[in-house]
Design a protein around this motif. Structure first.
Motif, PDB file in Angstrom:
ATOM      1  N   LEU A 214       0.846  -1.199   0.000  1.00 35.27           N
ATOM      2  CA  LEU A 214       0.000   0.000   0.000  1.00 35.27           C
ATOM      3  C   LEU A 214       0.882   1.250   0.000  1.00 35.27           C
ATOM      4  O   LEU A 214       2.021   1.210   0.480  1.00 35.27           O
ATOM      5  CB  LEU A 214      -0.886   0.023   1.253  1.00 35.27           C
ATOM      6  N   HIS A 217      -4.164   5.386   1.160  1.00 38.87           N
ATOM      7  CA  HIS A 217      -5.509   5.174   0.628  1.00 38.87           C
ATOM      8  C   HIS A 217      -6.516   5.448   1.742  1.00 38.87           C
ATOM      9  O   HIS A 217      -6.217   5.223   2.904  1.00 38.87           O
ATOM     10  CB  HIS A 217      -5.681   3.715   0.165  1.00 38.87           C
ATOM     11  N   ASP A 234      -6.941   7.137  -3.637  1.00 34.80           N
ATOM     12  CA  ASP A 234      -5.727   6.314  -3.625  1.00 34.80           C
ATOM     13  C   ASP A 234      -4.560   7.142  -4.125  1.00 34.80           C
ATOM     14  O   ASP A 234      -4.627   7.690  -5.230  1.00 34.80           O
ATOM     15  CB  ASP A 234      -5.875   5.121  -4.584  1.00 34.80           C
TER      16      ASP A 234
END
Ligand SMILES: NC(=O)c1ccc[n+]([C@@H]2O[C@H](COP(=O)([O-])OP(=O)(O)OC[C@H]3O[C@@H](n4cnc5c(N)ncnc54)[C@H](O)[C@@H]3O)[C@@H](O)[C@H]2O)c1
Ligand SMILES: O=C(O)C1=N[C@H](C(=O)O)CCC1
Length: 267
Positions: A214, A217, A234
């Protein structure tokens, strides 16, 4: 704006700091005068791997850097503890801070705003520099007028030090400006496992996910009778933050208070 804005960057080896060094290098009206790093004292930026051809010296101590170098703006992208200390020192030396570092509490912001106003200089703390994230926060505030049932799920890489994210804290604050106080969930709900319902900001639940893969987000989920609304943003790389850093540097020269959040300077 000054023709040549002299800039110090704190945290140049970090994921965000590296992007900021490139931003300053590539922006004609910006000049990198020094950097503050937890190591590499006395080296120049161009001696670090992957850095542009910049002769700015690296200091391992912010106080010394501010005493020796003349600068207009400090861009801080470090850690919550270092960031708070750096911001105070910058204000003491009349250098305008642009802070992307997260982990500031509402009490920190109130205290630092008072100090910026006493010194009559500008400072900007932006929990998220991505324009899309700022819009996600604004749209969430708009939606909260119509949907008072809401939970926030923020998702970040697993090297992040602070939880919840600065973005989630700011989103909760913006929503709570318009949402009548409500304890989200059933009045008699019980957590069978501690933490199962996340953290609370005035009854609004915030859930933090940390996973490799990641970047940054967030989903803001609203529920109403027979419908849900999800607003999601995002950031898929850290270049997403750089136009916001540039905007903040340009604007911090024009304000005489501490501005918390990019939405306050976006037209
Ligand atoms: N506002 C935004 O849009 C935004 C976006 C991404 C990250 N962030 C925040 O920015 C900060 C940095 O994020 P990152 O992903 O680049 O982290 P990172 O861990 O990659 O980099 C942090 C850097 O700070 C340096 N550092 C630590 N203490 C220091 C000190 N006392 N003096 C100088 N340098 C010091 C470390 O050596 C490291 O290089 C975090 O607080 C993060 O939450 C904000
Ligand atoms: O990578 C991080 O750490 C990020 N932190 C910010 C936050 O705490 O909201 C947002 C962007 C990425």
């Amino acid at each position: 704006m000054a023709a040549n804005t002299k800039i110090i960057i704190a945290g140049p080896r970090g994921k965000m700091g590296k992007e900021a060094v490139h931003l300053v290098h590539e922006t004609e009206e910006f000049q990198l005068v020094a950097a503050v790093d937890s190591k590499n004292n006395g080296l120049t930026i161009k001696e670090l791997p992957g850095m542009p051809d910049e002769n700015a010296f690296i200091y391992d101590d912010m106080q010394t850097c501010l005493e020796e170098m003349e600068a207009d703006v400090l861009i801080d992208l470090t850690t919550p503890t270092a960031g708070k200390h750096h911001l105070e020192l910058a204000l003491d030396h009349h250098v305008r801070p642009v802070v992307g570092t997260t982990g500031f509490t509402p009490e920190d912001i109130t205290r630092l705003r008072k100090k910026a106003e006493e010194k009559e200089i500008g400072a900007i703390i932006a929990p998220n520099f991505a324009v899309g994230a700022v819009l996600m926060m604004k749209f969430s505030q708009m939606a909260a007028k119509y949907f008072s049932d809401v939970e926030i799920i923020e998702m970040h890489h697993d090297n992040k030090l602070d939880a919840p994210s600065g973005t989630a804290a700011k989103t909760a604050a913006l929503i709570n400006e318009v949402r009548p106080h409500k304890e989200q969930g059933h009045p008699e709900e019980q957590e069978e496992l501690e933490g199962a319902r996340g953290a609370q900001v005035d009854g609004l639940r915030v859930h933090s996910v940390r996973l490799p893969g990641l970047v940054a987000h967030q989903e803001v989920m609203f529920g109403g009778s027979g419908q849900t609304l999800t607003i999601r943003h995002d950031s898929i790389n850290r270049q997403s933050f750089m136009p916001g850093v540039k905007l903040a540097v340009e604007n911090v020269l024009r304000v005489n208070t501490l501005v918390y959040g990019l939405e306050n300077i976006m037209e």
